[in-house]
Design an enzyme around this catalytic site. Structure first.
Site, PDB file in Angstrom:
ATOM      1  N   GLY A  36      13.752 -23.061  -8.859  1.00 51.00           N
ATOM      2  CA  GLY A  36      15.201 -22.666  -8.561  1.00 51.00           C
ATOM      3  C   GLY A  36      15.949 -23.851  -8.149  1.00 51.00           C
ATOM      4  O   GLY A  36      16.864 -24.320  -8.715  1.00 51.00           O
ATOM      5  N   HIS A  37      15.711 -24.154  -6.819  1.00 48.91           N
ATOM      6  CA  HIS A  37      16.301 -25.221  -6.262  1.00 48.91           C
ATOM      7  C   HIS A  37      15.918 -26.629  -6.972  1.00 48.91           C
ATOM      8  O   HIS A  37      16.905 -27.329  -7.067  1.00 48.91           O
ATOM      9  CB  HIS A  37      15.398 -25.604  -4.934  1.00 48.91           C
ATOM     10  N   GLY A 149      23.621 -22.091  -6.716  1.00 49.27           N
ATOM     11  CA  GLY A 149      22.863 -21.205  -7.866  1.00 49.27           C
ATOM     12  C   GLY A 149      23.769 -19.990  -7.881  1.00 49.27           C
ATOM     13  O   GLY A 149      24.214 -19.437  -7.085  1.00 49.27           O
ATOM     14  N   LYS A 151      22.196 -17.422  -8.456  1.00 51.02           N
ATOM     15  CA  LYS A 151      21.606 -16.384  -7.713  1.00 51.02           C
ATOM     16  C   LYS A 151      22.370 -15.604  -6.498  1.00 51.02           C
ATOM     17  O   LYS A 151      22.122 -14.582  -6.278  1.00 51.02           O
ATOM     18  CB  LYS A 151      20.111 -16.935  -7.319  1.00 51.02           C
ATOM     19  N   SER A 187      12.783 -17.020  -5.275  1.00 53.28           N
ATOM     20  CA  SER A 187      13.439 -16.836  -3.876  1.00 53.28           C
ATOM     21  C   SER A 187      12.520 -17.530  -2.868  1.00 53.28           C
ATOM     22  O   SER A 187      11.265 -17.191  -3.055  1.00 53.28           O
ATOM     23  CB  SER A 187      13.936 -15.540  -3.356  1.00 53.28           C
TER      24      SER A 187
HETATM   25  P1  AMP Z   1      18.843 -21.677  -0.365  1.00 54.67           P
HETATM   26  O1  AMP Z   1      17.893 -22.703   0.016  1.00 54.67           O
HETATM   27  O2  AMP Z   1      18.473 -20.127  -0.502  1.00 54.67           O
HETATM   28  O3  AMP Z   1      20.089 -21.725   0.759  1.00 54.67           O
HETATM   29  O4  AMP Z   1      19.296 -22.127  -1.675  1.00 54.67           O
HETATM   30  C1  AMP Z   1      19.962 -23.321  -1.970  1.00 54.67           C
HETATM   31  C2  AMP Z   1      20.713 -23.503  -3.371  1.00 54.67           C
HETATM   32  O5  AMP Z   1      19.553 -23.068  -4.379  1.00 54.67           O
HETATM   33  C3  AMP Z   1      21.690 -22.279  -3.513  1.00 54.67           C
HETATM   34  O6  AMP Z   1      22.771 -22.707  -4.065  1.00 54.67           O
HETATM   35  C4  AMP Z   1      21.026 -21.269  -4.043  1.00 54.67           C
HETATM   36  O7  AMP Z   1      21.914 -20.361  -4.922  1.00 54.67           O
HETATM   37  C5  AMP Z   1      20.074 -21.926  -5.260  1.00 54.67           C
HETATM   38  N1  AMP Z   1      18.954 -21.169  -5.543  1.00 54.67           N
HETATM   39  C6  AMP Z   1      18.186 -20.384  -4.977  1.00 54.67           C
HETATM   40  N2  AMP Z   1      17.322 -19.747  -5.666  1.00 54.67           N
HETATM   41  C7  AMP Z   1      17.498 -20.198  -7.038  1.00 54.67           C
HETATM   42  C8  AMP Z   1      17.096 -19.591  -8.036  1.00 54.67           C
HETATM   43  N3  AMP Z   1      16.173 -18.591  -8.206  1.00 54.67           N
HETATM   44  N4  AMP Z   1      17.758 -20.103  -9.340  1.00 54.67           N
HETATM   45  C9  AMP Z   1      18.817 -21.122  -9.108  1.00 54.67           C
HETATM   46  N5  AMP Z   1      19.224 -21.459  -8.066  1.00 54.67           N
HETATM   47  C10 AMP Z   1      18.791 -20.992  -7.031  1.00 54.67           C
END
Ligand code: AMP
Length: 281
Positions: A36-37, A149, A151, A187
């Site tokens: 996702g990232h 994202g 998400k 996630s």
């Molecule tokens: P985080 O590390 O959880 O703070 O996420 C960093 C970025 O990655 C944020 O903009 C999230 O929305 C995005 N993100 C996390 N999981 C996903 C996913 N499954 N698909 C797309 N983007 C994602």
């Protein structure tokens, strides 16, 4: 990939890129990276000259100490993944570096209903903490585009609002949710699910897809009820909220309306792991 842990070194380098008219695309993360990232990094690579990824597990956005403590930290594999996507710059500051740069009272961030509904009801202060760190990172990196994202849909709406309120010259680029083969939204928290919880979690996206098929056949209230009822007696899944809202104002909608973009947002616990997901209707 260049790797910086101090703001000073990062800024010196980014300034030299900027002097050479390079456009900087920025992907802020909390690490424990997954596909996702990487989809954000890929999109940023296509649309920018230099891609900066930050990894900072932001204590101000966690409501529970244990959640912060147990948040996965996997820097070596994160770095390998970023290298494989040809990410240009990684910024990994520690807490001192961030808090010595600017310690702001997070109450200066005010998003009204956008921060008090849905996630805000269960995670008070969460979005003020997110806004504080993202604003600070924006000031440090000064990107042209920043990638977020869908998400974390409410977060995306808050960030767009932050940019508007503070008049920041940054374009926020939304990126679609990347899913596992059974539909579970990727996630960093998924690795904390045991095998039964992981199996049960695949019901989340399946239920949202079924709910979408009921739009215009059932009224909004009954689509909500359909989703809530699906998990009512589930032994492993406990729903915190499911709401069907206007994707800009985040106000609950009471009827289907083709003139606005409507999104269904869910938060639940699979065992002890809190997960969120959403679907555009
Ligand atoms: P985080 O590390 O959880 O703070 O996420 C960093 C970025 O990655 C944020 O903009 C999230 O929305 C995005 N993100 C996390 N999981 C996903 C996913 N499954 N698909 C797309 N983007 C994602």
């Amino acid at each position: 990939m260049l790797h910086f842990s101090t703001i000073k070194d990062l800024k010196v380098n980014l300034n030299s890129f900027r002097r050479n008219k390079k456009r900087i695309g920025f992907v802020p993360t909390m690490g424990a990276l997954h596909a996702g990232h990487l989809s954000l990094i890929k999109k940023a690579k296509k649309e920018s000259d230099i891609v900066v990824c930050s990894i900072f597990v932001n204590p101000t956005q966690f409501n529970e100490k244990d959640d912060f403590k147990n948040y996965p930290r996997t820097l070596d594999s994160d770095m390998q993944m970023l290298e494989s996507e040809n990410c240009d710059v990684l910024f990994c500051p520690d807490e001192n570096e961030i808090y010595n740069y600017r310690k702001t009272d997070t109450s200066i961030y005010n998003f009204g209903y956008l921060e008090t509904c849905m996630e805000g009801l269960y995670r008070p202060g969460h979005f003020k903490g997110v806004a504080y760190i993202v604003h600070l990172l924006f000031n440090i990196v000064e990107p042209y585009n920043a990638y977020f994202g869908e998400k974390d849909f409410q977060q995306l709406v808050i960030i767009k609002n932050l940019v508007k309120q503070f008049n920041l010259p940054i374009k926020i680029i939304p990126c679609s949710t990347v899913r596992e083969s059974d539909g579970l939204a990727m996630s960093s928290r998924n690795i904390r699910l045991n095998s039964d919880e992981r199996k049960a979690a695949s019901l989340i996206s399946k239920t949202l897809i079924e709910a979408k098929k009921k739009v215009n056949k059932l009224d909004v209230g009954n689509v909500k009820k359909f989703v809530i009822d699906r998990f009512k007696d589930h032994s492993l899944i406990k729903v915190q909220y499911f709401d069907i809202v206007n994707s800009e104002s985040l106000q609950s909608v009471t009827s289907w309306n083709n003139d606005i973009k409507i999104i269904g947002c869910i938060a639940l616990f699979a065992g002890k792991v809190r997960l969120i997901d959403n679907i555009f209707f």
